[in-house]
Write a protein that holds these residues in place. Structure first.
Motif, short mmCIF file in Angstrom:
data_model
loop_
_atom_site.label_atom_id
_atom_site.label_comp_id
_atom_site.label_asym_id
_atom_site.label_seq_id
_atom_site.Cartn_x
_atom_site.Cartn_y
_atom_site.Cartn_z
N GLY A 37 37.25 41.92 17.52
CA GLY A 37 37.05 43.10 16.69
C GLY A 37 35.88 43.92 17.20
N PHE A 38 36.10 45.20 17.42
CA PHE A 38 35.06 46.03 18.02
C PHE A 38 34.40 46.92 16.99
CE2 PHE A 38 38.91 48.59 18.18
CZ PHE A 38 38.47 49.86 17.87
N GLY A 39 33.19 47.36 17.34
CA GLY A 39 32.44 48.28 16.51
C GLY A 39 32.18 49.58 17.24
N GLY A 40 31.28 50.37 16.71
CA GLY A 40 31.00 51.67 17.31
C GLY A 40 30.27 51.60 18.63
N ASP A 41 29.77 50.40 19.00
CA ASP A 41 29.06 50.25 20.26
C ASP A 41 29.94 49.65 21.35
OD1 ASP A 41 29.35 47.81 19.06
OD2 ASP A 41 27.33 47.10 19.51
N ILE A 42 31.26 49.78 21.23
CA ILE A 42 32.18 49.16 22.17
C ILE A 42 32.01 49.74 23.58
CG2 ILE A 42 34.01 50.80 21.63
CD1 ILE A 42 34.40 47.07 22.52
N ASP A 43 31.51 50.96 23.69
CA ASP A 43 31.33 51.55 25.02
C ASP A 43 30.19 50.89 25.78
OD1 ASP A 43 29.68 53.11 23.01
OD2 ASP A 43 28.85 53.83 24.91
N ALA A 44 29.20 50.32 25.06
CA ALA A 44 28.10 49.56 25.66
C ALA A 44 27.36 50.33 26.75
CB ALA A 44 28.63 48.23 26.24
N GLY A 45 27.30 51.64 26.62
CA GLY A 45 26.60 52.45 27.61
C GLY A 45 27.31 52.60 28.92
N ILE A 46 28.54 52.08 29.02
CA ILE A 46 29.27 52.11 30.30
C ILE A 46 29.62 53.54 30.69
CG2 ILE A 46 31.42 51.38 31.41
CD1 ILE A 46 31.28 48.86 29.63
N GLY A 47 29.88 54.41 29.69
CA GLY A 47 30.23 55.78 30.01
C GLY A 47 29.16 56.50 30.80
N PHE A 48 27.89 56.18 30.53
CA PHE A 48 26.80 56.81 31.29
C PHE A 48 26.48 56.02 32.55
CE2 PHE A 48 26.09 58.54 27.00
CZ PHE A 48 26.04 59.89 27.31
N ASP A 49 26.63 54.70 32.50
CA ASP A 49 26.45 53.90 33.72
C ASP A 49 27.47 54.30 34.79
OD1 ASP A 49 24.37 52.55 32.57
OD2 ASP A 49 25.55 50.80 31.98
N ALA A 50 28.64 54.77 34.35
CA ALA A 50 29.67 55.18 35.30
C ALA A 50 29.19 56.34 36.17
CB ALA A 50 30.94 55.57 34.55
N ILE A 51 28.34 57.20 35.63
CA ILE A 51 27.80 58.31 36.42
C ILE A 51 26.97 57.74 37.56
CG2 ILE A 51 26.39 60.39 36.35
CD1 ILE A 51 27.06 60.59 33.36
N THR A 52 26.17 56.74 37.26
CA THR A 52 25.35 56.09 38.28
C THR A 52 26.22 55.44 39.34
OG1 THR A 52 23.70 55.63 36.58
CG2 THR A 52 23.50 54.44 38.65
#
Length: 391
Positions: A293-308
């Motif tokens: 079961g996921f919450g609102g933090d499911i992205d775990a900052g990966i969306g911004f790490d992807a830029i790196t």
């Protein structure tokens, strides 16, 4: 020596060196030995070796291979954890890199991941009666479609109104964040039945991505999807006419328009494909990583790490693969480094940030390592000297 990969390797080396300095300064043994350096200088160098060497050896044991574990299966477990952490980074990094190649700045990885995770999760627990395999494929497809639609909004606004994609994608991040928060807190939508917490129901086994190497490891088939996405993006950019149109628009939109390429429609298609790639990351999080079961933090900052990851990989699919594995190793080994040596995990984040800083400043890296500049033309005298040296 003038290849961009040399600059990337130099940036990583500089970041590791700066990280070594920070590790030394945060070690009590080093600071204690520095107090009587002139009396016994050897103690300081021994403490430095133990501190820095111990930290990076712990990082290696937590990310690649642990010789202290019992049995080969347990010894390679850190490598599987690295691949597991790298899976969403590779997929999301490809989405950002593809947009970069088309001259677009896709900063909306967070929002695209949230929408993709919500779509995949809803199909996972909301659709019942499907057999294993079909249910999994349908949930993955829903995640890809969710990410594509959310990124396509930015592409459509860019094509029709000229709105800058950076502003639009950042705003879409916040819209997705609060939209998913509302869905998770509303009974009958994404919130688990009978729960007052903003959390989705668990993903049923029929929709989960199966383990790749058995139940002993956390690595799942999402890693294979990420590898397939790497091959797909490579083929798209280098072996297809559509990829040529993407690259042409990225290099010079005016020339592409003169050549007969529909630049607005190409912009929309680029963002659709980029969002779909980020959607793979969101789906893999819900169907393979967080299945309880996921919450609102499911992205775990990966969306911004992807830029790196995209920057370090030079917007090249194979470079993104290598950069994603590197950052996955940092994530997997950082925990082991903190637990084993007491080194703050924040130092790993600093090293990652420094890599981006040095990647963004190639002249600085070339100046430090005295690397040749591929864009600088040789003078006739330098050319004659080079020919003489070669002869």
């Amino acid at each position: 020596m003038s290849h961009p990969w040399t600059v990337a390797a130099g940036a990583i080396l500089l970041a590791v060196l700066v990280g070594s300095v920070m590790i030394a300064f945060t070690d009590e043994r080093v600071t204690s030995a520095a107090g009587y350096f002139f009396a016994r200088p050897g103690d300081l160098f021994t403490a430095l070796g133990d501190s820095i060497g111990g930290a990076y050896s712990a990082l290696f044991r937590g990310a690649v291979f642990n010789p202290r574990a019992d049995g080969f299966a347990a010894q390679i477990r850190p490598l599987t954890e690295t691949f597991n952490y790298a899976t969403p980074l590779i997929a999301a990094g490809l989405g950002v890199a593809l947009a970069f190649r088309a001259g677009l700045l896709n900063i909306g990885g967070q929002g695209q991941m949230l929408i993709a995770a919500s779509a995949a999760g809803w199909v996972g627990f909301g659709v019942t009666g499907l057999p294993f395999g079909v249910h999994t494929l349908l949930a993955v497809a829903a995640g890809i479609a969710g990410g594509a639609v959310w990124a396509g909004i930015a592409g459509l606004l860019k094509a029709r109104t000229g709105a800058h994609e950076v502003i639009v994608t950042i705003m879409l991040n916040w819209i997705a964040f609060y939209l998913v928060a509302y869905l998770l807190a509303t009974p009958g939508l994404l919130q688990a039945p009978g729960s007052s917490n903003p959390k989705a129901p668990p993903t049923p086994a029929s929709a989960q991505l199966p383990g790749l190497l058995g139940e002993r490891y956390n690595l799942h088939w999402g890693f294979v999807l990420a590898l397939a996405a790497v091959v797909f993006v490579w083929w798209l950019l280098n072996r297809s006419s559509q990829g040529f149109a993407f690259r042409a628009v990225g290099e010079n939109p005016r020339a592409a328009r003169v050549a007969g390429i529909d630049v607005p429609w190409t912009t929309v298609k680029v963002m659709l494909v980029a969002g779909g790639l980020v959607g793979i990351a969101g789906a893999s999080q819900v169907l393979g990583q967080v299945t309880t079961g996921f919450g609102g933090d499911i992205d775990a900052g990966i969306g911004f790490d992807a830029i790196t990851v995209a920057l370090l990989g030079g917007s090249n699919p194979w470079g993104v693969l290598a950069a994603g594995i590197l950052f996955g190793a940092f994530k997997a080994g950082g925990t082991a480094m903190q637990a084993s040596e007491g080194v703050p995990n924040d130092i790993v984040l600093v090293v990652q940030s420094l890599i981006v800083l040095f990647i963004a400043a190639p002249p600085l890296v070339r100046a430090i390592f005295r690397l040749p500049d591929p864009d600088r033309r040789r003078t006739p005298r330098e050319a004659r000297k080079a020919r003489k040296e070669a002869a």
